[in-house]
Design a protein around this motif. Structure first.
Motif, mmCIF file in Angstrom:
data_model
loop_
_atom_site.group_PDB
_atom_site.id
_atom_site.type_symbol
_atom_site.label_atom_id
_atom_site.label_comp_id
_atom_site.label_asym_id
_atom_site.label_seq_id
_atom_site.Cartn_x
_atom_site.Cartn_y
_atom_site.Cartn_z
ATOM 1 N N HIS A 31 7.258 7.573 120.689
ATOM 2 C CA HIS A 31 7.417 6.577 119.627
ATOM 3 C C HIS A 31 8.556 6.975 118.684
ATOM 4 O O HIS A 31 9.368 6.126 118.291
ATOM 5 C CB HIS A 31 6.123 6.412 118.839
ATOM 6 N N ALA A 32 8.601 8.268 118.322
ATOM 7 C CA ALA A 32 9.659 8.748 117.428
ATOM 8 C C ALA A 32 11.033 8.506 118.052
ATOM 9 O O ALA A 32 11.952 8.018 117.387
ATOM 10 C CB ALA A 32 9.458 10.226 117.113
ATOM 11 N N GLU A 33 11.156 8.822 119.327
ATOM 12 C CA GLU A 33 12.432 8.616 120.012
ATOM 13 C C GLU A 33 12.793 7.131 120.074
ATOM 14 O O GLU A 33 13.929 6.749 119.814
ATOM 15 C CB GLU A 33 12.353 9.201 121.420
ATOM 16 N N ASN A 34 11.804 6.286 120.379
ATOM 17 C CA ASN A 34 12.044 4.841 120.448
ATOM 18 C C ASN A 34 12.508 4.273 119.104
ATOM 19 O O ASN A 34 13.247 3.288 119.067
ATOM 20 C CB ASN A 34 10.789 4.098 120.901
ATOM 21 N N GLU A 35 12.073 4.900 118.012
ATOM 22 C CA GLU A 35 12.443 4.445 116.671
ATOM 23 C C GLU A 35 13.730 5.089 116.163
ATOM 24 O O GLU A 35 14.143 4.848 115.033
ATOM 25 C CB GLU A 35 11.307 4.722 115.687
ATOM 26 N N GLY A 36 14.350 5.927 116.983
ATOM 27 C CA GLY A 36 15.619 6.525 116.601
ATOM 28 C C GLY A 36 15.534 7.863 115.896
ATOM 29 O O GLY A 36 16.535 8.366 115.392
ATOM 30 N N PHE A 37 14.357 8.469 115.838
ATOM 31 C CA PHE A 37 14.212 9.784 115.233
ATOM 32 C C PHE A 37 14.768 10.844 116.179
ATOM 33 O O PHE A 37 14.745 10.683 117.403
ATOM 34 C CB PHE A 37 12.736 10.100 114.960
ATOM 35 N N THR A 38 15.250 11.931 115.591
ATOM 36 C CA THR A 38 15.689 13.100 116.348
ATOM 37 C C THR A 38 15.180 14.342 115.620
ATOM 38 O O THR A 38 14.672 14.248 114.496
ATOM 39 C CB THR A 38 17.231 13.197 116.420
#
Length: 110
Positions: A31-38
């Motif tokens: 979910h974090a990756e899908n939302e653009g988090f790194t």
């Protein structure tokens, strides 16, 4: 309406996310990756292992929580000048309204 990680971010608040098991942790990373988090170094969330407690930051990064952060998760009201919000991610994504963890419960989970 789907709950997102970005919706957890509040002004003047430090967000720690509790991940109860490996499946919930994998979902959080995806979910974090899908939302653009790194991660702070730019690594994609799914490229790394997850821990039982992760921090979510206003600049769209996530990070591991060290020993001091785990102690804070169990008993602190604030980290620096920011209020600490503890989120049970499994409850959060399932729609449970009681997704905020009480500090008294934190020690048993860490």
């Amino acid at each position: 309406m789907r709950r997102t990680i970005k919706k957890l971010l509040k002004e003047n608040c430090r967000v720690y996310v509790y991940l109860s098991d490996k499946d919930v942790a994998k979902r959080f990373l995806q979910h974090a990756e899908n939302e653009g988090f790194t991660f702070g170094d730019g690594a994609k969330p799914t490229s790394r292992e997850c821990d039982s407690i992760m921090a979510v930051n206003e600049n769209a990064t996530i990070n591991y929580v060290g020993v001091a952060g785990r102690i804070a998760f169990g008993c602190a009201e604030k980290i620096g000048d920011k209020k600490l919000m503890r989120v049970d991610y499994n409850k959060y994504i399932s729609g449970d309204e009681n997704y905020i963890k009480n500090r008294e419960l934190g020690n048993a989970d860490v």
